[in-house]
Design an enzyme around this catalytic site. Structure first.
Site, PDB file in Angstrom:
ATOM      1  N   ASP A   1      -2.531  10.190   3.498  1.00  0.00           N
ATOM      2  CA  ASP A   1      -3.921   9.798   3.731  1.00  0.00           C
ATOM      3  C   ASP A   1      -4.602  10.831   4.624  1.00  0.00           C
ATOM      4  O   ASP A   1      -4.515  10.779   5.845  1.00  0.00           O
ATOM      5  CB  ASP A   1      -3.971   8.408   4.388  1.00  0.00           C
ATOM      6  CG  ASP A   1      -5.405   7.936   4.629  1.00  0.00           C
ATOM      7  OD1 ASP A   1      -6.338   8.588   4.108  1.00  0.00           O
ATOM      8  OD2 ASP A   1      -5.572   6.915   5.322  1.00  0.00           O
TER       9      ASP A   1
ATOM     10  N   ASP B   1       1.666   6.343   5.422  1.00  0.00           N
ATOM     11  CA  ASP B   1       0.700   5.406   4.848  1.00  0.00           C
ATOM     12  C   ASP B   1       1.208   4.741   3.565  1.00  0.00           C
ATOM     13  O   ASP B   1       0.486   3.981   2.920  1.00  0.00           O
ATOM     14  CB  ASP B   1      -0.638   6.124   4.603  1.00  0.00           C
ATOM     15  CG  ASP B   1      -1.834   5.217   4.845  1.00  0.00           C
ATOM     16  OD1 ASP B   1      -1.682   4.188   5.520  1.00  0.00           O
ATOM     17  OD2 ASP B   1      -2.933   5.544   4.339  1.00  0.00           O
TER      18      ASP B   1
ATOM     19  N   LYS C   1       0.862  -1.186   0.000  1.00  0.00           N
ATOM     20  CA  LYS C   1       0.000   0.000   0.000  1.00  0.00           C
ATOM     21  C   LYS C   1       0.897   1.234   0.000  1.00  0.00           C
ATOM     22  O   LYS C   1       1.709   1.418   0.902  1.00  0.00           O
ATOM     23  CB  LYS C   1      -0.899  -0.003   1.238  1.00  0.00           C
ATOM     24  CG  LYS C   1      -1.657   1.315   1.471  1.00  0.00           C
ATOM     25  CD  LYS C   1      -2.576   1.252   2.683  1.00  0.00           C
ATOM     26  CE  LYS C   1      -3.213   2.612   2.997  1.00  0.00           C
ATOM     27  NZ  LYS C   1      -4.066   2.599   4.191  1.00  0.00           N
TER      28      LYS C   1
ATOM     29  N   ARG D   1      -7.617  -0.396   1.089  1.00  0.00           N
ATOM     30  CA  ARG D   1      -8.146  -1.658   0.557  1.00  0.00           C
ATOM     31  C   ARG D   1      -8.573  -1.496  -0.900  1.00  0.00           C
ATOM     32  O   ARG D   1      -8.568  -2.458  -1.654  1.00  0.00           O
ATOM     33  CB  ARG D   1      -9.290  -2.147   1.446  1.00  0.00           C
ATOM     34  CG  ARG D   1     -10.433  -1.191   1.545  1.00  0.00           C
ATOM     35  CD  ARG D   1     -11.335  -1.482   2.734  1.00  0.00           C
ATOM     36  NE  ARG D   1     -10.737  -1.067   4.010  1.00  0.00           N
ATOM     37  CZ  ARG D   1     -11.302  -1.278   5.185  1.00  0.00           C
ATOM     38  NH1 ARG D   1     -12.446  -1.918   5.270  1.00  0.00           N
ATOM     39  NH2 ARG D   1     -10.698  -0.874   6.293  1.00  0.00           N
TER      40      ARG D   1
ATOM     41  N   GLU E   1      -9.438   3.683   2.224  1.00  0.00           N
ATOM     42  CA  GLU E   1      -8.958   3.777   0.841  1.00  0.00           C
ATOM     43  C   GLU E   1      -7.892   2.737   0.511  1.00  0.00           C
ATOM     44  O   GLU E   1      -7.750   2.337  -0.637  1.00  0.00           O
ATOM     45  CB  GLU E   1      -8.392   5.188   0.592  1.00  0.00           C
ATOM     46  CG  GLU E   1      -6.941   5.440   1.026  1.00  0.00           C
ATOM     47  CD  GLU E   1      -6.692   5.262   2.524  1.00  0.00           C
ATOM     48  OE1 GLU E   1      -7.657   5.357   3.297  1.00  0.00           O
ATOM     49  OE2 GLU E   1      -5.538   5.004   2.911  1.00  0.00           O
TER      50      GLU E   1
ATOM     51  N   LYS F   1      -9.912  13.020   8.184  1.00  0.00           N
ATOM     52  CA  LYS F   1      -9.445  12.582   9.502  1.00  0.00           C
ATOM     53  C   LYS F   1      -9.441  13.752  10.487  1.00  0.00           C
ATOM     54  O   LYS F   1      -9.101  14.858  10.101  1.00  0.00           O
ATOM     55  CB  LYS F   1      -8.009  12.041   9.386  1.00  0.00           C
ATOM     56  CG  LYS F   1      -7.909  10.670   8.769  1.00  0.00           C
ATOM     57  CD  LYS F   1      -6.478  10.171   8.826  1.00  0.00           C
ATOM     58  CE  LYS F   1      -6.322   8.838   8.112  1.00  0.00           C
ATOM     59  NZ  LYS F   1      -6.998   7.719   8.776  1.00  0.00           N
TER      60      LYS F   1
HETATM   61  N1  BES Z   1      -4.174   4.546   6.907  1.00  0.00           N
HETATM   62  C1  BES Z   1      -5.279   4.283   7.728  1.00  0.00           C
HETATM   63  C2  BES Z   1      -4.983   3.275   8.832  1.00  0.00           C
HETATM   64  C3  BES Z   1      -3.998   3.679   9.896  1.00  0.00           C
HETATM   65  C4  BES Z   1      -4.431   4.247  11.074  1.00  0.00           C
HETATM   66  C5  BES Z   1      -2.655   3.451   9.729  1.00  0.00           C
HETATM   67  C6  BES Z   1      -3.516   4.581  12.050  1.00  0.00           C
HETATM   68  C7  BES Z   1      -1.751   3.785  10.698  1.00  0.00           C
HETATM   69  C8  BES Z   1      -2.175   4.352  11.868  1.00  0.00           C
HETATM   70  C9  BES Z   1      -6.440   3.731   6.897  1.00  0.00           C
HETATM   71  O1  BES Z   1      -6.510   4.167   5.592  1.00  0.00           O
HETATM   72  C10 BES Z   1      -7.687   4.181   7.577  1.00  0.00           C
HETATM   73  O2  BES Z   1      -7.904   5.345   7.641  1.00  0.00           O
HETATM   74  N2  BES Z   1      -8.445   3.237   8.086  1.00  0.00           N
HETATM   75  C11 BES Z   1      -9.623   3.521   8.807  1.00  0.00           C
HETATM   76  C12 BES Z   1     -10.710   2.620   8.284  1.00  0.00           C
HETATM   77  C13 BES Z   1     -12.090   2.950   8.778  1.00  0.00           C
HETATM   78  C14 BES Z   1     -12.593   4.221   8.127  1.00  0.00           C
HETATM   79  C15 BES Z   1     -12.989   1.810   8.458  1.00  0.00           C
HETATM   80  C16 BES Z   1      -9.360   3.235  10.277  1.00  0.00           C
HETATM   81  O3  BES Z   1      -8.661   2.278  10.569  1.00  0.00           O
HETATM   82  O4  BES Z   1      -9.829   3.996  11.102  1.00  0.00           O
HETATM   83 ZN    ZN Z   2      -4.686   4.752   4.729  1.00  0.00          ZN
HETATM   84 ZN    ZN Z   3      -7.588   6.016   5.381  1.00  0.00          ZN
END
Ligand code: BES
Ligand code: ZN
Ligand code: ZN
Length: 494
Positions: free
Chosen positions: A263, A281, A258, A344, A342, A270
């Site tokens: 992000d 990311d 990835k 996935r 995103e 966020k």
């Molecule tokens: N890049 C993030 C996941 C992440 C969070 C990586 C903290 C490293 C540290 C990913 O794209 C994301 O935002 N995931 C969300 C998914 C949710 C919206 C279902 C998450 O994990 O909150």
């Molecule tokens: Zn991400």
């Molecule tokens: Zn994300």
């Protein structure tokens, strides 16, 4: 830093690191250390200040000598990771003392197999790392130019192999540090095309093939999931393909990363502090580049393919929206239920692209995929899921050997059901009665829809391990380079 292994006598006026087991006998050290130092150690032991307990230290300093003794604990509990840690403490001491050359003095019992020598070198190479390229020159502490491992080992096998082991350990560690640098780099300095440029430079230097697909080609191929994520960015998305031994006819192992270079979460943006670390990311993609670079430098002779899915997830008038429907590369339709899920989407296209075009022996993906995984396992353990227990077992074996820890999470069928869409084939976050749910697993269940049963596939969620707030002996805060050591071991054993 140059690293050699010698039987050299230490003269004095030099920085010496010496590991000692718990309850060391000063009598046995008489041949190796002078009287004053022996007396010092004996006193420390009697007073209970330094007894050689695991990773405790004591320093001895006068005009002639600068010794750091590091406890290794009980002899029976010695293992490579402990030596890696001790060596990291050693290099930090040498660096702090601004020495050009330092000795790592080992008794016969310390290095007894190649792994232990490798670990000592890795510890030094990883422990000396500082991300200081944006610091004022005056504030940068230079690393030592030379590390000399002195040993009396009678195990000639190790001495014979030493140069090979040193070279291998240096290559691996340099790749780990490369990944750390890439991850620590601010997002504005590493849009997708810049990452591709860096890959091309490394490919040219170390002999692997690098090609990349831009926006037009991705559109033609129908990689709409990946494209949707990038829509609010002014930077072109890139699917970058790294090929090791491309002319071999055998089925390749494909590793996929990835590479969301930033992000922001998209329109479902966020909240403040959650965005702060999102330059990391793209750690999965960086890991892929680090692994391919190391394998290539080691002259690994099997066919391996690395794929980096590089995009930015930003906010803007062109951004993809909640409830948008996307048709992915493999034809499945996805309803966007969250623009921050995103990663996935990027991986979905990359995985099905890999399976369709390369007939892989196995696919392994690396992704900072879910906050849920970080919540479940913390900063030192990555989540492991997949469709093939044999592949998972092999990854676990390498995990145990390298101390890059993995924990398998279950990918039962009912998790897959949670990702079924109502008006589409799939949704990109799980249906769940409440706000919280098994986010790390359902993300993997989503990915599982993009690879068929016939291809062994494993997914490593590195959201916790890739960028750490917890520094340890040889792992800094920030980019960790996690996964490179694991994968090199995996490739060397399988
Ligand atoms: N890049 C993030 C996941 C992440 C969070 C990586 C903290 C490293 C540290 C990913 O794209 C994301 O935002 N995931 C969300 C998914 C949710 C919206 C279902 C998450 O994990 O909150
Ligand atoms: Zn991400
Ligand atoms: Zn994300």
């Amino acid at each position: 830093m140059r690293i050699t292994i010698q039987e050299q006598k230490i003269k004095g006026g030099e920085v010496v690191i010496m590991p000692l087991f718990e309850n060391f006998k000063t009598k046995e050290l008489e041949k190796e250390l002078n009287k004053e130092i022996i007396m010092f150690l004996e006193k420390q032991k009697q007073k209970g200040i330094f007894k050689g307990e695991k990773l405790t230290t004591t320093t001895y300093n006068n005009e002639k000598n600068n010794y750091l003794f590091i406890g290794l604990g009980n002899k029976k509990e010695k293992n490579p990771d402990l030596l890696r840690k001790a060596s990291a403490l050693g290099v930090k001491h040498a660096k702090k003392n601004k020495t050009k050359k330092y000795f790592f003095k080992t008794s016969e019992e310390i290095i007894t197999n190649p792994y232990e020598l490798q670990a000592i070198i890795e510890g030094a190479m990883l422990g000396k790392y500082d991300y200081d390229q944006y610091k004022n020159k005056k504030e940068i502490t230079k690393e030592p130019e030379e590390m000399i491992i002195t040993t009396k080992t009678t195990n000639n096998e190790i001495i014979k192999q030493a140069n090979k082991i040193i070279k291998k350990a240096m290559i691996i560690s340099e790749s780990v540090n490369l990944v750390r640098n890439m991850v620590n780099e601010p997002a504005s300095n590493k849009p997708p095309k810049k990452v591709v440029e860096q890959a091309k430079k490394l490919g040219k230097k170390h002999g692997f093939k690098v090609t990349s697909l831009g926006k037009k080609q991705l559109q033609k191929l129908g990689m709409n999931a990946m494209l949707a994520v990038n829509r609010a960015s002014n930077n072109e998305p890139q699917l970058c393909i790294l090929e090791l031994n491309p002319d071999k006819k055998e089925k390749p192992v494909v590793i996929i990363g990835k590479g969301v270079t930033f992000d922001a979460g998209g329109l479902q943006i966020k909240p403040d502090e959650y965005m702060l670390e999102m330059k990391s990311d793209m750690a999965g993609a960086a890991t892929v580049l680090g692994v391919i670079t190391a394998l290539s430098r080691m002259k690994y002779n099997k066919r391996v393919i690395g794929i980096m899915g590089l995009v930015e997830n930003l906010i803007g008038p062109e951004a993809y929206k909640p409830n948008d429907i996307i048709k992915a590369y493999n034809g499945k339709t996805i309803e966007v239920m969250h623009t921050d899920a995103e990663g996935r989407l990027v991986l979905a296209d990359a995985i099905s692209f890999a399976e369709k075009n390369y007939n892989p022996k196995a696919i392994i993906d690396f992704a900072t995929l879910t906050g849920a995984c970080l919540m479940a396992l913390g900063y030192r353990v990555a989540g492991l899921m997949g469709n093939n227990e044999e592949l998972i077992k092999k990854l676990k074996e390498s995990s145990e050997k390298t101390d890059e820890l993995l924990w398998q999470l279950p990918l039962y069928n009912h998790y897959k059901k949670m990702m079924k869409g109502t008006i589409t084939d799939l949704r990109n976050i799980h249906k769940s009665p409440g706000k919280y749910g098994p986010g790390a697993i359902t993300a993997a269940a989503f990915l599982n829809e993009f690879v068929t049963e016939k291809t062994p596939w494993a997914h490593l969620d590195i959201a916790g391990t890739a960028f750490s707030k917890e520094k340890t002996e040889y792992v800094p805060e920030g980019g960790t380079g996690w996964g490179v050591r694991l994968m090199i071991d995996f490739f060397n054993n399988n």
